[in-house]
Each structure stands twice: as structure tokens, then as C-alpha cells.
Design a protein around this motif. Structure first.
Motif, PDB file in Angstrom:
ATOM      1  N   ARG A   1       3.326  11.479 -10.428  1.00  0.00           N
ATOM      2  CA  ARG A   1       2.630  12.709 -10.783  1.00  0.00           C
ATOM      3  C   ARG A   1       3.482  13.943 -10.548  1.00  0.00           C
ATOM      4  NH1 ARG A   1      -3.400  12.861  -8.945  1.00  0.00           N
ATOM      5  NH2 ARG A   1      -2.481  12.820  -6.891  1.00  0.00           N
ATOM      6  N   SER A   2       4.692  13.745 -10.040  1.00  0.00           N
ATOM      7  CA  SER A   2       5.529  14.917  -9.803  1.00  0.00           C
ATOM      8  C   SER A   2       6.212  15.330 -11.111  1.00  0.00           C
ATOM      9  CB  SER A   2       6.559  14.623  -8.711  1.00  0.00           C
ATOM     10  OG  SER A   2       7.835  14.499  -9.275  1.00  0.00           O
TER      11      SER A   2
ATOM     12  N   LYS B   1       0.837  -1.206   0.000  1.00  0.00           N
ATOM     13  CA  LYS B   1       0.000   0.000   0.000  1.00  0.00           C
ATOM     14  C   LYS B   1       0.866   1.248   0.000  1.00  0.00           C
ATOM     15  CE  LYS B   1      -4.095  -1.850   2.226  1.00  0.00           C
ATOM     16  NZ  LYS B   1      -4.773  -2.027   3.518  1.00  0.00           N
ATOM     17  N   ILE B   2       1.886   1.246   0.864  1.00  0.00           N
ATOM     18  CA  ILE B   2       2.788   2.397   0.925  1.00  0.00           C
ATOM     19  C   ILE B   2       3.480   2.570  -0.420  1.00  0.00           C
ATOM     20  CG2 ILE B   2       4.748   3.421   2.120  1.00  0.00           C
ATOM     21  CD1 ILE B   2       2.565   3.031   4.011  1.00  0.00           C
TER      22      ILE B   2
ATOM     23  N   LYS C   1       2.425   1.679  -3.288  1.00  0.00           N
ATOM     24  CA  LYS C   1       1.452   2.170  -4.263  1.00  0.00           C
ATOM     25  C   LYS C   1       1.298   3.687  -4.139  1.00  0.00           C
ATOM     26  CE  LYS C   1      -3.071   1.763  -3.624  1.00  0.00           C
ATOM     27  NZ  LYS C   1      -4.243   1.011  -3.173  1.00  0.00           N
ATOM     28  N   TYR C   2       1.158   4.163  -2.893  1.00  0.00           N
ATOM     29  CA  TYR C   2       0.929   5.596  -2.730  1.00  0.00           C
ATOM     30  C   TYR C   2       2.168   6.429  -3.034  1.00  0.00           C
ATOM     31  CZ  TYR C   2      -3.648   4.549  -0.894  1.00  0.00           C
ATOM     32  OH  TYR C   2      -4.933   4.120  -0.773  1.00  0.00           O
TER      33      TYR C   2
ATOM     34  N   GLU D   1       7.439  14.625   7.366  1.00  0.00           N
ATOM     35  CA  GLU D   1       6.253  14.762   8.216  1.00  0.00           C
ATOM     36  C   GLU D   1       5.211  13.719   7.857  1.00  0.00           C
ATOM     37  OE1 GLU D   1       7.698  17.408   6.892  1.00  0.00           O
ATOM     38  OE2 GLU D   1       8.355  18.521   8.666  1.00  0.00           O
ATOM     39  N   PHE D   2       5.146  13.438   6.584  1.00  0.00           N
ATOM     40  CA  PHE D   2       4.194  12.428   6.144  1.00  0.00           C
ATOM     41  C   PHE D   2       4.588  11.052   6.684  1.00  0.00           C
ATOM     42  CE2 PHE D   2       2.711   9.425   2.834  1.00  0.00           C
ATOM     43  CZ  PHE D   2       1.380   9.545   3.124  1.00  0.00           C
TER      44      PHE D   2
ATOM     45  N   LEU E   1       3.342  10.779  10.027  1.00  0.00           N
ATOM     46  CA  LEU E   1       1.911  10.452  10.033  1.00  0.00           C
ATOM     47  C   LEU E   1       1.721   8.945   9.838  1.00  0.00           C
ATOM     48  CD1 LEU E   1      -1.015  11.795   9.843  1.00  0.00           C
ATOM     49  CD2 LEU E   1      -0.745  11.509   7.403  1.00  0.00           C
ATOM     50  N   LEU E   2       2.484   8.379   8.931  1.00  0.00           N
ATOM     51  CA  LEU E   2       2.381   6.942   8.672  1.00  0.00           C
ATOM     52  C   LEU E   2       2.840   6.126   9.875  1.00  0.00           C
ATOM     53  CD1 LEU E   2       3.664   6.576   5.020  1.00  0.00           C
ATOM     54  CD2 LEU E   2       1.330   6.454   5.822  1.00  0.00           C
TER      55      LEU E   2
ATOM     56  N   TYR F   1       2.514   6.457  -6.748  1.00  0.00           N
ATOM     57  CA  TYR F   1       1.470   7.276  -7.345  1.00  0.00           C
ATOM     58  C   TYR F   1       1.796   8.754  -7.165  1.00  0.00           C
ATOM     59  CZ  TYR F   1      -3.321   8.381  -8.662  1.00  0.00           C
ATOM     60  OH  TYR F   1      -4.420   8.860  -9.293  1.00  0.00           O
ATOM     61  N   ASP F   2       2.274   9.073  -5.955  1.00  0.00           N
ATOM     62  CA  ASP F   2       2.657  10.447  -5.642  1.00  0.00           C
ATOM     63  C   ASP F   2       3.795  10.888  -6.560  1.00  0.00           C
ATOM     64  OD1 ASP F   2       2.819  12.841  -4.154  1.00  0.00           O
ATOM     65  OD2 ASP F   2       4.446  12.008  -2.965  1.00  0.00           O
TER      66      ASP F   2
END
Lengths: 260, 236
Positions: free
Chosen positions: A14-15, A3-4, A6-7, A71-72, A75-76, A10-11
């Protein structure tokens, strides 16, 4: 972890920078093919660019991604996810998106040119494989550096130094030591020195495959003589894998003990 | 519920926590207070497993947390700094966090309406203001229904209306019988909502009790002055 991954992936795709990197390879592929008109020559030219550029981009992207998503990551870390999954996911996200830019960016022009009907397809494939390996290696090294250094400037500094050392200084030192100790047998020394640098290793790997002795240089020649083309090929491939596994392992170890 | 035993932590030469013992087994709102750098966030992060203590143990619901990660399914945590991956939109981030939790029934729609976040749902996170990011942060925290809620400086950057909504939200969660840990430097906010105060000073728990108890201990009639008197005593 998936999952990580994938995100992160994906992030990243798109950069803007992923596209710049992709377009750079696309453009370079086309230009080289039209200027050269020869697939094998284009592969060699590309090799010289890739073994210097890919480590640079891998280190810079890896270190930038880590610091930017700090920081993200925190959060994770507060979510019910294993620590190792978070860092492996992010690392593979960066490395895979970079490898994808490389493979697709170069793949398109070469396919348009008709590599799939040429004998050079295996050389080209190997080039992409070693480029991807270098991305994996240097991104993991960058993550190790970033995890060890809270200070961004220091982290960047070490990362650039690492690249400079591996891609430029190492060869210089190597040549100097060859000249300095020319009275001694240097086969074993140069073999080991090559194995200890992933950049040299991938150069030797590709040149062994291309079987161009003129370009092999001293190390390549020793390599070929010592192991033969076939064994040398697999040994260098194996060493590249080690180069990717060891830093990844170290990265995990540091991540498990670190405070956020 | 939370049992912290003799936690020590130092960062380099800087000893932050020096033997924290804290047991929270009742429901209600606990305010963790202390001067800057007293170790409030370090304590909270130790409970979350983000900081690994040098010594001591932490048990949640009777289970040791060290090396575990599943227990975080039962904690809602609001971090101090709201910073998210810039390329994702608000909606994508919310979906992602939902995806990462095993407890899928999230209450995000109500919270999005409560903080008026609908116009931002498709905006990229890098384009949001600090206050709006904090609102997103609050949605991410409160959308799950966990028994333990930890809020690290929840009021940062909020406008007055969002501030009032946050207080309502905290009181609703308290009414559901949850345990809520809050750190804040805004004393009026703390005084208004908290049931008990945990005061950390020089790496130890200096005081744990209700606000009236604190006032009588310090001989001050005003809460803010009571806190200040502890601090001046420690500075002197």
C-alpha cells in the motif's frame, strides 16, 4: 513468521513507492516492446537494466524499510513472537513485494504483446526469476547492513557503496586485473570472480540461456567453455541461491544477538 | 514472580547495568526510578528479552527467560516511543496485535471508548499526533489481561484527561491483583500511584522500599526532595 510476512507485505503494497516501482516497469515494458518490436531484443535490453536497477532498489528499499519500521520492530519484539520470525517475515515482506512489482509490472506488457505464444517465454521467465533472485539477495544484504549499523546515514552509505561496488566497480576492477595480468592464464580467476558477484552471475545466467555468444563477454565465454551451457546454467543458478542463503543466515545470526 | 540475578550489561564502553539483583514477588505497583541513562529501560528490556544481558539470569515465575519467547504472552508492555507502521490504520494495528497474541479475548472496545479513539480508528497511523499515538499505544498495552504489566514512561504526550484515565486504568489493574512496573520522571505521578520504589543508580539497585521508607532514609519530608537528595549525593 507468516503473520509478520503478511502484515509487512500488506503494509508495503500500500505504500506509494511500490506503485512507482511497479509503474516504472510497466511503462518500461511497453516502451521497449513498441520501440523494439522484437521480444528477444527487449529481453536483452531489459536484462541490462534489471541487473543494475534491481540490486539498487532492493538495497535501498531494504535499508529504508528496516530503519523506518525500527520502533515497530521493537513493539513486535515485546510480543510473543520468535526473533527470527520477525526479521525473516519483514525481510521476505520487502523482497516479495519488490519482486511482485517487477514480475507483474513487466509481465503485463509482455503478455499483452503475446509472449505466451512466443519461444522467448522461457528467456523472459528466466529474466524474471533472476530479477527476483537479485531482489532477495540484495534485500538480505541490506538487512545485514541495517542490523549492523544503528546510524542511518552510515547504513545508507554502506548500502550504496555495496551496490556501487557490485554493479559498477567490481567489473572495472575485474577488467583492469585482466589487462594487468594478461600474460597469465586467467580462466580460473575470472570464473571465481564471476561467482563472487551476484550481478555478474545473473548476467551470465541469462546470456547462457539466450545463447548469444557475442554478448557473453570474456567471463561468459570462459564460463561456457568451462562448464558447457547446461552445467554453467545450473551452477550459476546454484551460486545465486547460495548468495541468497548465506546473507539470510548471517542476518538471523546478528538478529539473535542484537539489543533493541 | 520476577527474579533478576546479577545482571550486567554494557553498550560499547558504557557500563549500564553492573550487577542488578531484584526480586519482585508481591503484587502492586513498582516504580523504577533513576537519573537519565541509569539503565531503567535497559533493565525492563532485559526482562522482555529485547536486550540480551552480558551476565546474570532472569527468571519469571520460576522459569529462565533466555532464548524463550512464549512467556511474553503473559506480559503487557508499553514501549517508550510510540511509532507504528504508517500505512496501517488504528483498527488494523489493534487487530494485528490481537492476531499475534495467543490470548485472543482482548478488551479493546472499552479502552477505545475510554480514550475517545473512535474517530481515529480508520485513520492511518502516520497522520496521528504524538498524544493520540500514545493513546493507541496504551490501548495495545492494556487490552490484554496479563499478570505482569510493564509501562515505560506511560504519561508522555498525554493530555490531562487521558492522564487521569490512565491513572484510573492502572489502579483498576492493580485491584485485579497484578504486578505493574512503571518508569517515569514525573515524581507527582509516581508518588500518587506507586506502592514501592526501586531506585537504580550507577547500574545498581540503590534503594528498594516504600515511599515513607525512602523519606526516612533521606531525612526529607517531601518525596521529590528525597529523590533529589539521593541524586545530589551521587553527583557530588
Amino acid at each position: 513468521m507468516l503473520k509478520i510476512l503478511k502484515y509487512s507485505f500488506y503494509d508495503l503494497i500500500r505504500s506509494r513507492w511500490s506503485y512507482v516501482y511497479f509503474l516504472f516497469y510497466l511503462l518500461m515494458g511497453f516502451v521497449l516492446l513498441f520501440l523494439n518490436n522484437d521480444l528477444s531484443k527487449a529481453v536483452i535490453t531489459l536484462m541490462n537494466i534489471i541487473i543494475v536497477l534491481v540490486p539498487l532498489i532492493g538495497t535501498i528499499f531494504g535499508i529504508m524499510y528496516y530503519y523506518n519500521s525500527k520502533e515497530f520492530t521493537e513493539l513486535l519484539l515485546a510480543q510473543p513472537i520468535k526473533r527470527s520470525s520477525i526479521f525473516m517475515g519483514q525481510y521476505l515482506g520487502v523482497a516479495l513485494s519488490l519482486s511482485m512489482s517487477l514480475v507483474i509490472g513487466l509481465g503485463i506488457p509482455f503478455f499483452v504483446y503475446g509472449i505466451n505464444t512466443s519461444v522467448a517465454i522461457w528467456d523472459f521467465g528466466l529474466l524474471l526469476v533472476s530479477g527476483s533472485m537479485l531482489t532477495l539477495i540484495f534485500t538480505s544484504l541490506a538487512f545485514v547492513i541495517a542490523l549492523k549499523n544503528e546510524n542511518k546515514i552510515k547504513g545508507f552509505g554502506y548500502a550504496i557503496l555495496l551496490w556501487l561496488f557490485m554493479a559498477v566497480i567490481y567489473d572495472g576492477l575485474f577488467l583492469m586485473s585482466l589487462m594487468f595480468f594478461e600474460d597469465y592464464p586467467l580462466d580460473k580467476f575470472s570464473l571465481i570472480a564471476t561467482l563472487l558477484n551476484p550481478v555478474d552471475l545473473s548476467r551470465v545466467l541469462i546470456l547462457l540461456k539466450l545463447d548469444i555468444s557475442a554478448l557473453l563477454g570474456y567471463t561468459g565465454a570462459v564460463f561456457q567453455q568451462f562448464f558447457g551451457t547446461r552445467l554453467g546454467f545450473f551452477l550459476s543458478l546454484f551460486m545465486l541461491t547460495v548468495w541468497f542463503i548465506v546473507p539470510t543466515f548471517i542476518m538471523q545470526r546478528i538478529a539473535m544477538k542484537k539489543d533493541f | 514472580m520476577i527474579e533478576v540475578k546479577d545482571i550486567h550489561k554494557k553498550f560499547g564502553q558504557n557500563k549500564v547495568l553492573e550487577g542488578i539483583d531484584l526480586t519482585i514477588d508481591t503484587k502492586g505497583i513498582f516504580a523504577v526510578l533513576g537519573p537519565n541513562g541509569s539503565g531503567k529501560t535497559t533493565l525492563i528490556k532485559s526482562i522482555l528479552g529485547m536486550v540480551i544481558p552480558d551476565k546474570g539470569s532472569i527468571h519469571l515465575d520460576g522459569k529462565a527467560i533466555q532464548g524463550e519467547w512464549n512467556y511474553r504472552n503473559n506480559i503487557d508492555y508499553l514501549p517508550q516511543i510510540a511509532n507504528f507502521p504508517g500505512n496501517l490504520s488504528v483498527q488494523e494495528l489493534i487487530n494485528m496485535i490481537k492476531d499475534l497474541r495467543s490470548n485472543k479475548n482482548a478488551d479493546d472496545q472499552r479502552l477505545i471508548e475510554l480514550f475517545r479513539l473512535e474517530p481515529f480508528l480508520n485513520k492511518k497511523l502516520s497522520n496521528l499526533s504524538g498524544g493520540t499515538k500514545q493513546k493507541v499505544n496504551l490501548v495495545l498495552t492494556f487490552m490484554f489481561d496479563s499478570q505482569l504489566i510493564i509501562l515505560d514512561e506511560p504519561t508522555t504526550g498525554l493530555d490531562p484527561i487521558a492522564h487521569i484515565r490512565l491513572k484510573q486504568l492502572i489502579n483498576e489493574e492493580k485491584a485485579k491483583g497484578k504486578t505493574i512496573l512503571i518508569t517515569s520522571h514525573i515524581m507527582s505521578f509516581v508518588e500518587e500511584i506507586s506502592d514501592q520504589i526501586v531506585f537504580i543508580l550507577e547500574g545498581k539497585i540503590y534503594f528498594k522500599g516504600t515511599i515513607p521508607e525512602l523519606k526516612s532514609k533521606t531525612n526529607e519530608s517531601d518525596f521529590e526532595h528525597a529523590i533529589a537528595s539521593i541524586l545530589t549525593a551521587s553527583y557530588a
